[in-house]
Design an enzyme around this catalytic site. Structure first.
Site, PDB file in Angstrom:
ATOM      1  N   ASN A  65       0.813  -1.220   0.000  1.00  0.00           N
ATOM      2  CA  ASN A  65       0.000   0.000   0.000  1.00  0.00           C
ATOM      3  C   ASN A  65       0.846   1.271   0.000  1.00  0.00           C
ATOM      4  OD1 ASN A  65       0.938  -0.215   2.590  1.00  0.00           O
ATOM      5  ND2 ASN A  65      -1.036   0.076   3.591  1.00  0.00           N
ATOM      6  N   PRO A 111      -3.580   9.110   4.868  1.00  0.00           N
ATOM      7  CA  PRO A 111      -3.571   8.734   3.451  1.00  0.00           C
ATOM      8  C   PRO A 111      -4.804   7.914   3.092  1.00  0.00           C
ATOM      9  CG  PRO A 111      -2.107   7.293   4.686  1.00  0.00           C
ATOM     10  CD  PRO A 111      -2.632   8.308   5.660  1.00  0.00           C
ATOM     11  N   HIS A 138      -5.187   6.197  11.071  1.00  0.00           N
ATOM     12  CA  HIS A 138      -4.029   6.313  10.175  1.00  0.00           C
ATOM     13  C   HIS A 138      -4.385   6.137   8.711  1.00  0.00           C
ATOM     14  CE1 HIS A 138      -4.044   2.075   9.370  1.00  0.00           C
ATOM     15  NE2 HIS A 138      -2.850   2.061   8.831  1.00  0.00           N
TER      16      HIS A 138
END
Lengths: 473, 145
Positions: A199, A370, A396
């Site tokens: 990722n 993100p 996160h």
């Protein structure tokens, strides 16, 4: 069964599992909770059995099944009587995100987007077995382990102002390269300055919505602006450091008579040689990761300067989301030094904390969340709720909901690329098969996750950015 | 007996490897690890790398063996499809002498589905069963992706 404490707070009661020392707390909406597997709740309960845990074993709204701690897990341990565990940090030590802001608009870069993405893909090595462009000596590797981004800046990657805008100023104190094995060094040396796979990504983005004009101004963000996001960690060096110390700590568990519900929660009492050695090695890996993101930033700037010679790319902030840190927090009305573990969770300190760069101290730290490939990312601002509820921690990312096997069955890599191209997102990746694993649909929608931390005043929404170009492993 | 079986896991890869002997179990576990990343049938055996490990328990030995295979994959930039393992119980501990066979990564032929970061100890299990007079060893391993 869970007890509801509040609209967005659910408790894993003491009875969930034998040996729990504190209850668990999940900060989540009812809707997101429906997607959380039972195993994730068990992992929250497992962490609650560790010695010296303070208040609660916590999980953020992006919580999902991990190993040891759940992903999205946060736990703090007392200096006296507590433990440190690599299960609360993960193998990719200091996996994290940084955001660079530009003075370019989406219209400026549109004609050059293909060139930019191709050059970034070419200039920043990524993917399985990628070797860095860099050939560092053993001495330079030691410097990266010891001084992190500070070394990288001295070596010509970036400017001193970058350090001011990194968590820990890009350099964690207490790093012990002598606790880094030869194997970790051999894995780490050729990989400094590589993105990795999975990722991890390097993304060109556009600020598509501003939620809080004052905070956005403070962070230097405006609507229509081009930003760049870098998501990666400590690569093979960190993975090997965790592997090595996990075995040492597995023996320590027997030596110190600690009972564990999961072997991955191997740990040692704070103050013992095993705990201190792990902390020193972990800090070295964290510094390697900051050096890595710093080097990649410098190469990103080079690419932009090729097409926009006058462009400025300033660092907004760099956050770690897999790390254990010593921090001062208020517990029962008095200040205590705690070892805060964040495994897939971001520090989200509110206003006034001395750790925050001067430019942001008054308002709180930037919290960078993100998205997955093709979905928006968010910039938030750490707030008071985080200091009260979560030892200064927020989510996160989006959090997986579909397994990799299922993702590969459902999406062929080529389709993903075409679908994103139709949405105006240019993606370059070394492996089309890996793209399928990271299809946007395999993650929870990040807006729902971010709304929970906003509602709880853990971190306030500042801006949303959408991807335009992505380089991946 | 199914030598390698992959189980559903949201974020990572979980597998069970089996063998009629400990040696065979370790060999199949090595294959399962590489098989999580790449189809082993695309890997030709043109080189081999020796592996020597000692550990205080069988579980620790299996963990170190798999971590060693992953280490070789990364530093040698090689993939493997042949595993040979010889285990010997030694005093209070165990010793493994082995060899992995494969070739250097070729970006054209080796299509990676994922990259394994590490071997975890989460739900790590190693057990011996007996069925119809037959000995079966099973290991369960979760890999961090």
């Amino acid at each position: 069964m869970l007890n509801r404490i509040d609209d967005y707070i659910f408790e894993v009661p003491m009875g969930h599992q034998k040996g729990m020392r504190v209850p668990g707390r999940i900060f989540i909406s009812e809707k997101l909770l429906e997607q959380v597997e039972p195993g994730t709740l068990d992992q929250v309960a497992n962490v609650a059995t560790l010695p010296g845990i303070v208040n609660y074993s916590m999980a953020m709204p992006d919580a999902h099944l991990g190993y040891g701690f759940p992903i999205g897990g946060v736990a703090a341990f007392r200096e006296g009587g507590g433990v440190i565990s690599p299960g609360g940090v993960g193998f990719d030590i200091n996996c994290g995100v940084r955001m660079l802001r530009t003075d370019l608009s989406a219209e400026d870069v549109a004609p050059m987007m293909t060139n930019l993405v191709e050059d970034l893909f070419h200039d920043v090595p990524s993917g399985v077995g990628a070797k860095g462009r860099l050939r560092v000596s053993e001495h330079e590797l030691d410097e990266a382990f010891t001084r992190g981004a500070a070394w990288a800046v001295e070596a010509g990657f970036g400017v001193p102002e970058d350090l001011e805008h990194c968590e820990e100023r890009g350099r964690m104190e207490g790093a012990r390269p002598d606790q880094v094995s030869l194997k970790a060094r051999k894995r780490g040396r050729p990989q400094l300055g590589t993105l990795g796979s999975g990722n991890h990504f390097l993304e060109i983005q556009r600020v598509d919505e501003v939620f809080d004009a004052d905070l956005a101004k403070r962070f230097g963000l405006f609507r229509g602006q081009i930003t760049v996001m870098i998501h990666c960690g400590s690569r093979g060096a960190g993975h090997q450091i965790c592997t090595d110390h996990l075995q040492v700590l597995s023996r320590a568990v027997k030596k110190y008579g600690i009972e564990l519900p999961d072997k991955q929660l191997a740990c040692a009492p704070l103050g013992t040689p095993e705990a201190e050695n792990y902390f020193g090695a972990m800090a070295a890996a964290a510094n390697y990761a900051w050096a890595n993101r710093q080097i990649i930033s410098a190469w990103t700037r080079e690419v932009f300067e090729r097409y926009f010679p006058d462009a400025r790319l300033d660092l907004v902030y760099d956050v770690a989301h897999n790390v254990a840190k010593v921090e001062e927090h208020e517990v029962d009305g008095s200040k205590e030094r705690l070892y805060v573990h964040r495994k897939g969770a971001t520090r989200a300190f509110g206003p006034g904390r001395p750790e925050i760069p001067a430019a942001y101290r008054e308002v709180g730290q930037p919290v960078i969340i993100p998205g997955s490939m093709g979905t928006p990312s968010y910039v938030l601002c750490g707030s008071k709720g985080a200091m009260r509820l979560t030892f200064g921690s927020a989510c996160h990312g989006a959090g997986r909901i579909m397994s990799r096997t299922q993702a590969k069955k459902t999406y062929a890599g080529k389709d993903v690329k075409e679908v994103l191209a139709r949405r105006g997102i240019k993606v370059m990746a070394t492996s089309p098969k890996m793209l399928a694993e990271e299809a946007p649909e395999v993650y929870k929608p990040s807006d729902e996750v971010v709304d929970v931390v906003h509602q709880l005043d853990i971190a306030r929404k500042v801006a949303r950015v959408v991807p335009l170009g992505v380089s991946k492993g | 007996m199914e030598p390698v079986e992959y189980l559903e896991h949201t974020a990572d890869v979980k597998f069970r490897a089996r063998g009629h002997s400990l040696d065979e179990l370790f060999e199949n576990a090595g294959l399962a690890l590489i098989g999580a990343m790449i189809d082993p049938s695309t890997v030709r055996v043109v080189e081999s790398w020796p592996v020597e490990i000692e550990a205080e328990s069988l579980e620790a030995l299996l963990y170190e063996w798999l971590s060693e295979v992953l280490y070789l994959f990364e530093v040698e930039l090689a993939v493997f499809s042949e595993f040979e393992v010889d285990l010997v119980g030694r005093g209070a501990g165990w010793r493994l002498s082995g060899r992995v066979g494969g070739e250097r990564i070729d970006g054209e032929r080796h299509l990676f589905e994922t990259e394994v970061k590490a071997v975890t100890l989460h739900q790590f299990e190693l057990r011996r069963d007996e069925a119809a007079g037959e000995e079966i060893w099973t290991a369960q391993v979760v890999l961090d992706i």
